[in-house]
Design a protein around this motif. Structure first.
Motif, PDB file in Angstrom:
ATOM      1  N   GLU A 190       0.842  -1.191   0.000  1.00 28.59           N
ATOM      2  CA  GLU A 190       0.000   0.000   0.000  1.00 28.59           C
ATOM      3  C   GLU A 190       0.876   1.240   0.000  1.00 28.59           C
ATOM      4  N   ALA A 191       0.350   2.304  -0.547  1.00 29.29           N
ATOM      5  CA  ALA A 191       1.002   3.605  -0.420  1.00 29.29           C
ATOM      6  C   ALA A 191      -0.108   4.638  -0.254  1.00 29.29           C
ATOM      7  N   LYS A 192       0.192   5.688   0.522  1.00 27.53           N
ATOM      8  CA  LYS A 192      -0.862   6.652   0.879  1.00 27.53           C
ATOM      9  C   LYS A 192      -0.567   8.023   0.276  1.00 27.53           C
ATOM     10  N   ILE A 193      -1.592   8.626  -0.285  1.00 30.35           N
ATOM     11  CA  ILE A 193      -1.453   9.967  -0.870  1.00 30.35           C
ATOM     12  C   ILE A 193      -2.497  10.884  -0.229  1.00 30.35           C
ATOM     13  N   THR A 194      -2.076  12.064   0.204  1.00 24.21           N
ATOM     14  CA  THR A 194      -3.026  13.043   0.744  1.00 24.21           C
ATOM     15  C   THR A 194      -2.935  14.336  -0.060  1.00 24.21           C
ATOM     16  N   LEU A 198       0.763  18.259  -1.668  1.00 22.93           N
ATOM     17  CA  LEU A 198       0.661  16.812  -1.913  1.00 22.93           C
ATOM     18  C   LEU A 198       1.559  16.102  -0.910  1.00 22.93           C
ATOM     19  N   LEU A 199       0.947  15.260  -0.041  1.00 17.99           N
ATOM     20  CA  LEU A 199       1.748  14.491   0.922  1.00 17.99           C
ATOM     21  C   LEU A 199       1.661  13.027   0.531  1.00 17.99           C
ATOM     22  N   SER A 200       2.781  12.285   0.679  1.00 24.14           N
ATOM     23  CA  SER A 200       2.694  10.878   0.314  1.00 24.14           C
ATOM     24  C   SER A 200       3.703  10.057   1.084  1.00 24.14           C
ATOM     25  N   THR A 201       3.355   8.780   1.306  1.00 18.16           N
ATOM     26  CA  THR A 201       4.272   7.852   1.972  1.00 18.16           C
ATOM     27  C   THR A 201       3.934   6.419   1.591  1.00 18.16           C
ATOM     28  N   SER A 202       4.978   5.572   1.530  1.00 17.68           N
ATOM     29  CA  SER A 202       4.705   4.149   1.316  1.00 17.68           C
ATOM     30  C   SER A 202       4.991   3.392   2.604  1.00 17.68           C
ATOM     31  N   ASP A 203       5.134   4.150   3.676  1.00 22.09           N
ATOM     32  CA  ASP A 203       5.475   3.572   4.972  1.00 22.09           C
ATOM     33  C   ASP A 203       4.212   3.149   5.724  1.00 22.09           C
ATOM     34  N   VAL A 204       3.325   2.423   5.040  1.00 20.13           N
ATOM     35  CA  VAL A 204       2.042   2.047   5.655  1.00 20.13           C
ATOM     36  C   VAL A 204       1.714   0.577   5.393  1.00 20.13           C
ATOM     37  N   THR A 205       0.871   0.024   6.257  1.00 24.24           N
ATOM     38  CA  THR A 205       0.383  -1.344   6.088  1.00 24.24           C
ATOM     39  C   THR A 205      -1.118  -1.342   6.289  1.00 24.24           C
ATOM     40  N   LYS A 206      -1.800  -2.169   5.519  1.00 21.57           N
ATOM     41  CA  LYS A 206      -3.237  -2.331   5.744  1.00 21.57           C
ATOM     42  C   LYS A 206      -3.450  -3.621   6.538  1.00 21.57           C
ATOM     43  N   VAL A 207      -4.114  -3.499   7.680  1.00 23.69           N
ATOM     44  CA  VAL A 207      -4.405  -4.679   8.501  1.00 23.69           C
ATOM     45  C   VAL A 207      -5.920  -4.878   8.492  1.00 23.69           C
ATOM     46  N   SER A 208      -6.355  -6.130   8.255  1.00 23.88           N
ATOM     47  CA  SER A 208      -7.795  -6.383   8.117  1.00 23.88           C
ATOM     48  C   SER A 208      -8.234  -7.552   8.977  1.00 23.88           C
ATOM     49  N   ILE A 209      -9.433  -7.427   9.548  1.00 24.24           N
ATOM     50  CA  ILE A 209     -10.057  -8.572  10.219  1.00 24.24           C
ATOM     51  C   ILE A 209     -11.200  -9.039   9.322  1.00 24.24           C
ATOM     52  N   ILE A 210     -11.371 -10.362   9.247  1.00 26.37           N
ATOM     53  CA  ILE A 210     -12.334 -10.932   8.298  1.00 26.37           C
ATOM     54  C   ILE A 210     -13.190 -11.984   8.983  1.00 26.37           C
ATOM     55  N   VAL A 214      -6.513   5.432   8.140  1.00 28.39           N
ATOM     56  CA  VAL A 214      -7.695   5.330   7.270  1.00 28.39           C
ATOM     57  C   VAL A 214      -8.440   4.056   7.653  1.00 28.39           C
ATOM     58  N   ILE A 215      -9.757   4.075   7.539  1.00 26.85           N
ATOM     59  CA  ILE A 215     -10.569   2.885   7.838  1.00 26.85           C
ATOM     60  C   ILE A 215     -11.421   2.575   6.616  1.00 26.85           C
ATOM     61  N   SER A 216     -11.597   1.290   6.303  1.00 28.00           N
ATOM     62  CA  SER A 216     -12.635   0.962   5.318  1.00 28.00           C
ATOM     63  C   SER A 216     -13.301  -0.340   5.749  1.00 28.00           C
ATOM     64  N   THR A 217     -14.578  -0.472   5.451  1.00 28.24           N
ATOM     65  CA  THR A 217     -15.306  -1.657   5.908  1.00 28.24           C
ATOM     66  C   THR A 217     -16.143  -2.225   4.773  1.00 28.24           C
ATOM     67  N   ILE A 221      -2.211   1.584   8.959  1.00 24.27           N
ATOM     68  CA  ILE A 221      -1.370   2.009  10.085  1.00 24.27           C
ATOM     69  C   ILE A 221       0.075   2.173   9.597  1.00 24.27           C
ATOM     70  N   ALA A 222       0.928   2.742  10.456  1.00 23.12           N
ATOM     71  CA  ALA A 222       2.340   2.863  10.086  1.00 23.12           C
ATOM     72  C   ALA A 222       2.934   1.459   9.976  1.00 23.12           C
ATOM     73  N   GLU A 223       3.784   1.258   8.971  1.00 21.54           N
ATOM     74  CA  GLU A 223       4.305  -0.080   8.688  1.00 21.54           C
ATOM     75  C   GLU A 223       5.053  -0.691   9.876  1.00 21.54           C
ATOM     76  N   GLU A 224       5.740   0.155  10.653  1.00 19.37           N
ATOM     77  CA  GLU A 224       6.556  -0.396  11.750  1.00 19.37           C
ATOM     78  C   GLU A 224       5.717  -1.142  12.797  1.00 19.37           C
ATOM     79  N   TYR A 225       4.408  -0.901  12.829  1.00 15.71           N
ATOM     80  CA  TYR A 225       3.563  -1.567  13.834  1.00 15.71           C
ATOM     81  C   TYR A 225       2.865  -2.818  13.313  1.00 15.71           C
ATOM     82  N   THR A 226       3.217  -3.258  12.103  1.00 18.00           N
ATOM     83  CA  THR A 226       2.490  -4.385  11.496  1.00 18.00           C
ATOM     84  C   THR A 226       2.392  -5.605  12.412  1.00 18.00           C
ATOM     85  N   GLU A 227       3.542  -6.126  12.833  1.00 16.15           N
ATOM     86  CA  GLU A 227       3.548  -7.347  13.643  1.00 16.15           C
ATOM     87  C   GLU A 227       2.796  -7.134  14.952  1.00 16.15           C
ATOM     88  N   LEU A 228       3.088  -5.999  15.599  1.00 16.88           N
ATOM     89  CA  LEU A 228       2.448  -5.699  16.887  1.00 16.88           C
ATOM     90  C   LEU A 228       0.927  -5.692  16.726  1.00 16.88           C
TER      91      LEU A 228
END
Ligand code: ADP
Ligand code: ASP
Ligand code: MG
Length: 406
Positions: free
Chosen positions: A261-265, A334-346, A373-376, A385-392
């Motif tokens: 994922e990468a985020k653009i604002t 224009l703000l942007s980062t690829s330092d993100v992870t999408k975590v989902s519960i299913i 960001v949230i999507s459902t 979330i920030a990529e560094e928190y993925t495992e946590l």
């Protein structure tokens, strides 16, 4: 007697010894009286190496030539497998995509299977021959070689199972089933005995790469019985089934994450009708998939911030498209980062339970993880979330929803 399709992934065919092991597994199904079609991937790491070479020669490569190069890994393993079977006195023959043919559309590097002509394969299988099929590849309407997107040999296998009217499609891999989350990052992940097509589809499309998304779509549409199991043990695998085959349904069945994922604002765009169209139409025209979108509340009623995500591989292209349309969109910054992870519960159980999302937000808050960001949808909740928190995050959610193995 049953007719089965067996698919072996990269780690299962990683070297000659492992290919002989695959041949032994195939032989035992033949000895049990079954008709078998086998689909293989390239040796693990091979496709990455081939992709790397293509990029080295030409970063903006021609997708037709990319397909010629990256499809070659499967040509090697399918030939070796047919040979290994023959040397065990099992009649076998290899088949490349074009030889069958597996007809696809012309979308090189991410082609979709349109039709498989099974006339010859049927004949061979009825005559007791094992048909060994190179996964991941097909042939375009203009007769050029295509590939089906990374992880695509899962789709080759399911499509073949549907076309051959197989009784089952067994996906052999380096884990012994589908787990509640990636067992590589959560040691307490639990193996799922049965999972619904719908949940598996969400898990796959939200990042669990154990099955390619399209293979699950195809299994669902053609009601193919898919089992995910280990090449290296006889443990029972995971069955992908219809919802009514599952007796006890968890509220949350699995957790997936995607670093793709990468985020653009866009800061301070006008808060007026047509603004979303002015941003997302040029992206759609450039064939860029926008995933999550959030529009902030306008503070002054005149301008607002718009945040969205795109696949990491399309990030630079997306930025170029936005910058090219700067005058039309009229954003301030224009703000942007690829330092993100999408975590989902299913989980299909979410349809009938309240408070599922709240638990997700509370769990992340307790760990001090900010949700960007949230999507459902009906059966999933995703957060960025920030990529560094993925495992946590994945571990904390796994515990919070009671999924940890004892
Ligand atoms: P293959 O080469 O056999 O196709 P892949 O590497 O494509 O194998 O897929 C298997 C991998 O998927 C596992 O090694 C595991 O790390 C990963 N994976 C991610 N999520 C899950 C999950 N929920 N259950 C099982 N495996 C998962
Ligand atoms: N070899 C291909 C890849 O690595 C296809 C597959 O493994 O399913 O993507
Ligand atoms: Mg795979």
């Amino acid at each position: 007697m049953a007719r089965i399709v067996m698919k072996f992934g990269g780690t299962s065919v990683a070297d000659v010894e492992k290919i002989k092991n695959v041949a032994r597994r195939v032989k035992s199904e033949v000895d049990a009286g079954n008709q078998v079609a086998v689909v293989v991937s390239a040796m693990s790491g091979k496709t990455n190496e081939l992709v790397g070479w293509a990029q080295e020669v030409s970063p903006m490569y021609d997708a037709r030539e990319y397909d010629v190069i990256v499809s070659s890994g499967e040509q090697v393993t399918v030939g070796l497998l047919a040979m290994a079977l023959q040397s065990m006195d099992v009649p076998a023959r290899s088949w490349l995509g074009w030889q069958i043919p597996i007809k696809t559309d012309g979308a090189h590097a991410k082609a979709r299977i349109k039709e498989i002509d099974t006339t010859e394969l049927d004949k061979r299988m009825n005559g007791g021959e094992v048909v060994c099929v190179a996964g991941f590849q097909g042939i375009a309407p203009d007769n050029r070689i295509t590939t089906l997107g990374r992880g695509g040999s899962d789709t080759s296998a399911v499509a073949l199972a549907a076309a051959l009217n197989a009784d089952r499609c067994d996906i052999y891999t380096d884990v012994d089933g589908v787990y509640t989350t990636d067992p590589r990052i959560v040691p307490k992940a639990r193996k799922i005995e049965k999972i619904t097509y719908e949940e598996m589809l969400e898990l796959a499309s939200l990042g669990a790469k154990v099955l390619q998304t399209r293979s699950v779509e195809m299994a669902m549409n053609h009601r193919v019985r898919v089992q995910v199991r280990s090449t290296f043990s006889d443990a029972e695998g995971t069955l992908v089934v219809d919802e009514d085959e599952i007796v006890e349904q968890e509220v949350v069945s699995g957790i997936a994450y995607s670093r793709d994922e990468a985020k653009i604002t866009l800061v301070k765009v006008a808060d007026k009708p047509g603004i979303a169209a002015s941003i997302f139409s040029p992206l759609a025209d450039a064939n860029i998939n926008v995933d999550m979108i959030v529009q902030n509340v306008s503070e002054d009623g005149k301008s607002t911030d718009m945040t969205f995500t795109v696949p990491r591989g399309e990030f630079q292209r997306a930025l170029q498209v936005i910058e090219k349309n700067k005058d039309k969109i009229a954003y301030q910054e224009l703000l942007s980062t690829s330092d993100v992870t999408k975590v989902s519960i299913i989980g299909v159980g979410m349809r009938s339970h309240v408070g599922v999302a709240r638990k997700m937000f509370e769990t992340l808050a307790e760990k001090g993880i900010n949700i960007q960001v949230i999507s459902t949808s009906e059966i999933k909740v995703s957060v960025l979330i920030a990529e560094e928190y993925t495992e946590l995050a994945v571990r904390a959610l796994h515990t919070a929803y009671g999924l940890d193995a004892e």
